[in-house]
Design a protein around this motif. Structure first.
Motif, PDB file in Angstrom:
ATOM      1  N   CYS A  79       0.855  -1.185   0.000  1.00  0.00           N
ATOM      2  CA  CYS A  79       0.000   0.000   0.000  1.00  0.00           C
ATOM      3  C   CYS A  79       0.898   1.245   0.000  1.00  0.00           C
ATOM      4  O   CYS A  79       1.784   1.370   0.837  1.00  0.00           O
ATOM      5  N   CYS A 138       0.575   3.113   3.439  1.00  0.00           N
ATOM      6  CA  CYS A 138       1.190   2.404   4.556  1.00  0.00           C
ATOM      7  C   CYS A 138       2.705   2.505   4.499  1.00  0.00           C
ATOM      8  O   CYS A 138       3.379   2.520   5.514  1.00  0.00           O
ATOM      9  N   ARG A 172      -4.664   1.958   9.059  1.00  0.00           N
ATOM     10  CA  ARG A 172      -5.305   0.814   8.429  1.00  0.00           C
ATOM     11  C   ARG A 172      -6.432   0.321   9.303  1.00  0.00           C
ATOM     12  O   ARG A 172      -6.351   0.330  10.516  1.00  0.00           O
ATOM     13  N   CYS A 191      -5.832  -2.051   0.158  1.00  0.00           N
ATOM     14  CA  CYS A 191      -5.577  -1.782   1.562  1.00  0.00           C
ATOM     15  C   CYS A 191      -6.676  -0.846   2.046  1.00  0.00           C
ATOM     16  O   CYS A 191      -6.919   0.194   1.442  1.00  0.00           O
ATOM     17  N   HIS A 247      -8.081   1.694   4.550  1.00  0.00           N
ATOM     18  CA  HIS A 247      -7.703   2.641   5.590  1.00  0.00           C
ATOM     19  C   HIS A 247      -8.944   3.250   6.212  1.00  0.00           C
ATOM     20  O   HIS A 247     -10.021   3.220   5.637  1.00  0.00           O
TER      21      HIS A 247
HETATM   22 ZN   LIG Z   1      -2.399   0.940   3.536  1.00  0.00          ZN
END
Ligand SMILES: [Zn+2]
Ligand SMILES: [Zn+2]
Length: 96
Positions: free
Chosen positions: A5, A8, A30, A61, A63
């Motif tokens: 990601c 991230c 996350r 991903c 969030h």
């Molecule tokens: Zn992420």
């Protein structure tokens, strides 16, 4: 294949507007961060690995975005990247 990601991993900032008011959402982390009791460093590593296996087909991903104006949380789904330079080392680790 490992996907990362961008948010991230610090490659990009979360860029998502609040669906209610249009203000930019703040990245609250996350979604999976809420389900762990790891230390901060383990949390990041484990989340990355969990994501590689559990979300492997979707390469997304999720969030949590926080709107400071509406005081609400909103899920933000991010497409993950596959940085070519990192793939070899990370796949090696994954199969050990
Ligand atoms: Zn992420
Ligand atoms: Zn808002």
């Amino acid at each position: 294949m490992i996907h990362l990601c961008p948010v991230c991993n610090g490659f990009a900032a979360l860029q998502q507007a609040c669906t209610a008011c249009g203000q930019p959402l703040q990245d609250a982390g996350r979604l999976s961060d809420f389900y762990g009791d790891y230390s901060p460093y383990q949390e990041i590593d484990n989340a990355k690995m969990d994501n590689g296996y559990m979300d492997g087909l979707r390469h997304q991903c999720i969030h949590t975005g926080w709107c400071p104006s509406c005081q609400t949380e909103q899920a933000v789904v991010l497409a993950e990247w596959t940085p070519a330079i990192l793939v070899t080392d990370m796949e090696k680790d994954a199969y050990q």
